[in-house]
Design a protein around this motif. Structure first.
Motif, PDB file in Angstrom:
ATOM      1  N   UNK A 100       4.949  -1.018  -1.555  1.00  0.00           N
ATOM      2  CA  UNK A 100       4.073  -0.540  -0.484  1.00  0.00           C
ATOM      3  C   UNK A 100       4.277   0.950  -0.224  1.00  0.00           C
ATOM      4  N   UNK A 113      -1.393  -5.560  -6.930  1.00  0.00           N
ATOM      5  CA  UNK A 113      -2.448  -4.545  -6.875  1.00  0.00           C
ATOM      6  C   UNK A 113      -2.942  -4.361  -5.450  1.00  0.00           C
ATOM      7  N   UNK A 167      -0.388  -2.428  -3.488  1.00  0.00           N
ATOM      8  CA  UNK A 167      -0.389  -0.998  -3.821  1.00  0.00           C
ATOM      9  C   UNK A 167      -1.535  -0.266  -3.133  1.00  0.00           C
ATOM     10  N   UNK A 168      -2.742  -0.842  -3.233  1.00  0.00           N
ATOM     11  CA  UNK A 168      -3.903  -0.181  -2.629  1.00  0.00           C
ATOM     12  C   UNK A 168      -3.735  -0.134  -1.111  1.00  0.00           C
ATOM     13  N   UNK A 169      -3.158  -1.200  -0.559  1.00  0.00           N
ATOM     14  CA  UNK A 169      -2.847  -1.217   0.866  1.00  0.00           C
ATOM     15  C   UNK A 169      -1.899  -0.073   1.213  1.00  0.00           C
ATOM     16  N   UNK A 170      -0.813   0.030   0.435  1.00  0.00           N
ATOM     17  CA  UNK A 170       0.179   1.075   0.692  1.00  0.00           C
ATOM     18  C   UNK A 170      -0.419   2.455   0.535  1.00  0.00           C
ATOM     19  N   UNK A 171      -1.310   2.585  -0.429  1.00  0.00           N
ATOM     20  CA  UNK A 171      -1.976   3.866  -0.706  1.00  0.00           C
ATOM     21  C   UNK A 171      -2.876   4.256   0.456  1.00  0.00           C
ATOM     22  N   UNK A 172      -3.504   3.241   1.077  1.00  0.00           N
ATOM     23  CA  UNK A 172      -4.461   3.515   2.149  1.00  0.00           C
ATOM     24  C   UNK A 172      -3.766   3.703   3.489  1.00  0.00           C
TER      25      UNK A 172
END
Lengths: 276, 276, 276, 276
Positions: free
Chosen positions: B200, B220, B223-228
């Motif tokens: 995350x 995936x 990751x996108x959650x952590x990125x956002x």
């Protein structure tokens, strides 16, 4: 008539009192109830976690098992108490927290009657979600709501962003599948897309990494892209947080000059000096 | 009477002079004292670091050992000097920097009397914390305070954010523990939570990485959650820094009520309505 | 008298013309000179890079070698031309770009006279720095300056931030050295600090990763810390960029009402309608 | 005359009707057409992905093959329908979406006539790009445009940033090639640059990692640099989004010159001085 009573009933004084303690947080008793429940939930979640560690399970399994039953009985009593003191028990049972409360105790009881439900026991971790109900302290609620409002009003912008990221990741993954050596991990398009997500979000496990020069060149572009476009959600959220602040600040018009850009703590209009 | 003198005593002229040099940074002597102390601290910390490198310890151990004793004696003298020239020595001893000063020299002396305190010697690295006292230069202090103020006023928002991240990480870790092959590193819930944090926060060591398609799919999403959601703390801090700036900009005190938190474009005091 | 002429000389018409072409970018000839130079520099840097790849060096070494000499001679002629047409040649030689220009050609010539200067040949990559001189196009310069100004005015804030990060990293590295198994890579304090930097900046190579539960717990804190404090530099830079914009916007006072919060493209005062 | 008709022809009523359904999204029929097409495209892209997974290809290859042909025929019919109902078929064929539409079906047909075009079949993933045409819903379009406008107006600033990052990465890569042990992966300058990009963007695969103390020291600087300069694009985008918002807020046109880029607090047009 009877059904109606079951759905919405008059609360007797002791039920009202109980409701205040269990569901409210305004009275001292209600606050203490919440704090104790919070500690019990944390202990039970830590217990579930420790039980999953092979070493600890072998040495302390007996203690954890006993503790688990004690906590399950406490949670069961709490569930019954909640059922007793709400106006509409059926509404509570099928509400979000009602289901969570039931799921908190069910896996332990299921283990009594069925064999092989062991893995399901980690479901008791849903107990953690109950913390959200407890943590309804004043400042927390206000700030959470401000954050949620900012995120909600930037909903479409963030969807556009996420959709673009998903498209990008599918296209980049497909290109890498064509370009890269299948030996270095790019064995299928879904796996290549997984790699593209790992790279674009700058996580970078290294379990799949390009090995050909062309693959590394495209990977470099993906990385710089991922490094740059993280600016977009950041800009969106910052923007919304600033807007939200402005909305809150300016909701009182001056009765004299009717300008409304006053601070929250202003007592007089800053344009004409009239009392607000 | 005697106790009182011990707690708060009158400083003699030479003590006052010494205090000015050791604790102050306004006089040239005080500035030089700080700069020399800063260099000695840096040298001593680098020495402690080098001593931990096996190769260097074997070749230069003798020199590092001697240097360490020289520096320890300097710090001890400094500690005594500080004790001599403060108004309330006992207050100093139990203050944050007093404890740090003592911890800076104690591990070396302990090595004389006790065997096996070797690992404790790295504790001398706390000396680094003493730099914070020295670096009280004008611009630095002001900007540090501005940053601290921004972080402080966004305290609850950041707590809400961190709490949500922790909940997310526990839930995602538990899901991965259920879903993933235990062979690829997800051997217990705490380890899976550790993996969720690594992912995350977009660190991504790769020591634990999902190997099943379903696990990679959930990863995936993580990751996108952590990125956002990294956008959220960024938005909060930016927002607070901007707010703080507005407060600072308006440094005009009202001639009537002398409050000074007016906007730049205000013509009248917002507290008493007096013309600015 | 002669020395003075050497330091600052009158330029003859052909020198003035040459200066305009070589140093300026306003005339068409000057623009073309810059574009051609840009392409040559890019080709030469790509050549240096390709030469370092073992496979390519073996197959194309001859061609790359010849090309390198052609480019070196072109750069040498350019260097002489620059010397010929500047007012103060000595000032140019010791200026930043003068040194860079010399370093661009020197390594190739050194290879003729000395053996073993091969590794130095990659120094020719400094040629890339010459691009900065060429890319002085209008919009680029303005935006670069705006960014530089924002970074400059947030200099102390960023220094405070970097200093705090460095302190944090030293302290966290030392703690991990004490806590972690030395087998998993934490063999010395400097290495542990290196790990702390890798983790705090969310890079996460995975060459050193904690293996004990306590180490993983501390690592988790480091990661969440790194994930959260990236908000600080972001907030600082955003803040400065916003401030800078405001400064640029408001530097014309209305001659009638002397308010100065006009946009850059405003022709009339927005408060009283007077022409600006 | 005939050629003219081919290039721009009068649409008959049934063509106009068809155009409305296929290209428009205002009528219910047009909306349903878009939604069904969206689902078919998603199914076909998922099919292409699954086909690339070795295990699934063996077990479900027959079904996927049949499905692919059904979808290709549907897309072919759609392509013909689009050709039939546009005013200028040739313009459509060579437009961006015309080429994408053709590329969506071509690879499958090519497989009939030529052997060895298997790898080209993944090109069918370009179908995903067609989603962009479909997703022209009101809110999405507006927010996408707002984001695009913010990114466009920060174009030069982002170019300056990316150019600086590229220069930095080339210089840092070259330094690491000189400094680091070639055994640990820094075998050529391009590979070292690849490492520098992986590190600066905080991706950190770990396939190439410095092993010498000096290399790790330089790597630490690269990481902290990468950690700090991510603030720059974030600041730029946030700044532009805020500016854009201000422009949108002031949607009052001047009654005299009808320009509409006024601030919220403007009383007079800043272009002609007319009262708003």
């Amino acid at each position: 008539m009877e059904t109606k009573i079951k759905i919405e009933r008059e609360l007797r004084p002791w039920q009202r009192k109980m409701n205040e303690v269990i569901f409210g947080a305004e009275t001292p008793a209600g606050k203490w109830f919440d704090i104790i429940l919070l500690i019990i939930i944390l202990i039970s979640v830590i217990g579930v976690m420790l039980e999953s560690v092979p070493g600890i399970r072998e040495d302390w399994g007996e203690l954890l098992h006993t503790g688990e039953w004690v906590l399950t009985i406490i949670f069961s009593l709490e569930y019954i108490a909640r059922l007793l003191c709400v106006k509409r028990p059926i509404l509570y049972i099928f509400s979000f927290y009602g289901v969570i409360d039931l799921l908190s105790v069910l896996p332990t009881y299921l283990g009594l009657f069925f064999v092989g439900t062991g893995p399901l026991r980690v479901l008791r971790c849903v107990r953690l979600l109950r913390l959200f109900r407890i943590l309804k302290l004043h400042q927390f609620v206000e700030d959470s709501e401000r954050l949620m409002r900012a995120l909600k009003s930037s909903r479409t912008k963030i969807t556009v962003f996420l959709f673009t990221v998903l498209m990008l990741v599918v296209i980049l993954g497909t290109i890498m599948y064509l370009v890269e050596d299948h030996q270095s991990g790019f064995t299928s398009i879904p796996r290549s897309i997984y790699w593209a997500i790992v790279t674009l979000t700058t996580v970078g496990y290294g379990d799949i990494a390009p090995s050909t020069p062309l693959g590394q060149f495209i990977a470099s572009i993906v990385m710089i892209l991922g490094y740059a476009i993280i600016a977009v959600p950041t800009g969106i959220v910052t923007n919304e947080l600033m807007n939200d602040k402005n909305n809150i600040v300016s909701n009182r018009a001056c009765p004299n000059c009717s300008k409304d850009d006053h601070d929250e703590d202003a007592d007089f209009c800053k344009h004409c000096g009239h009392q607000l």
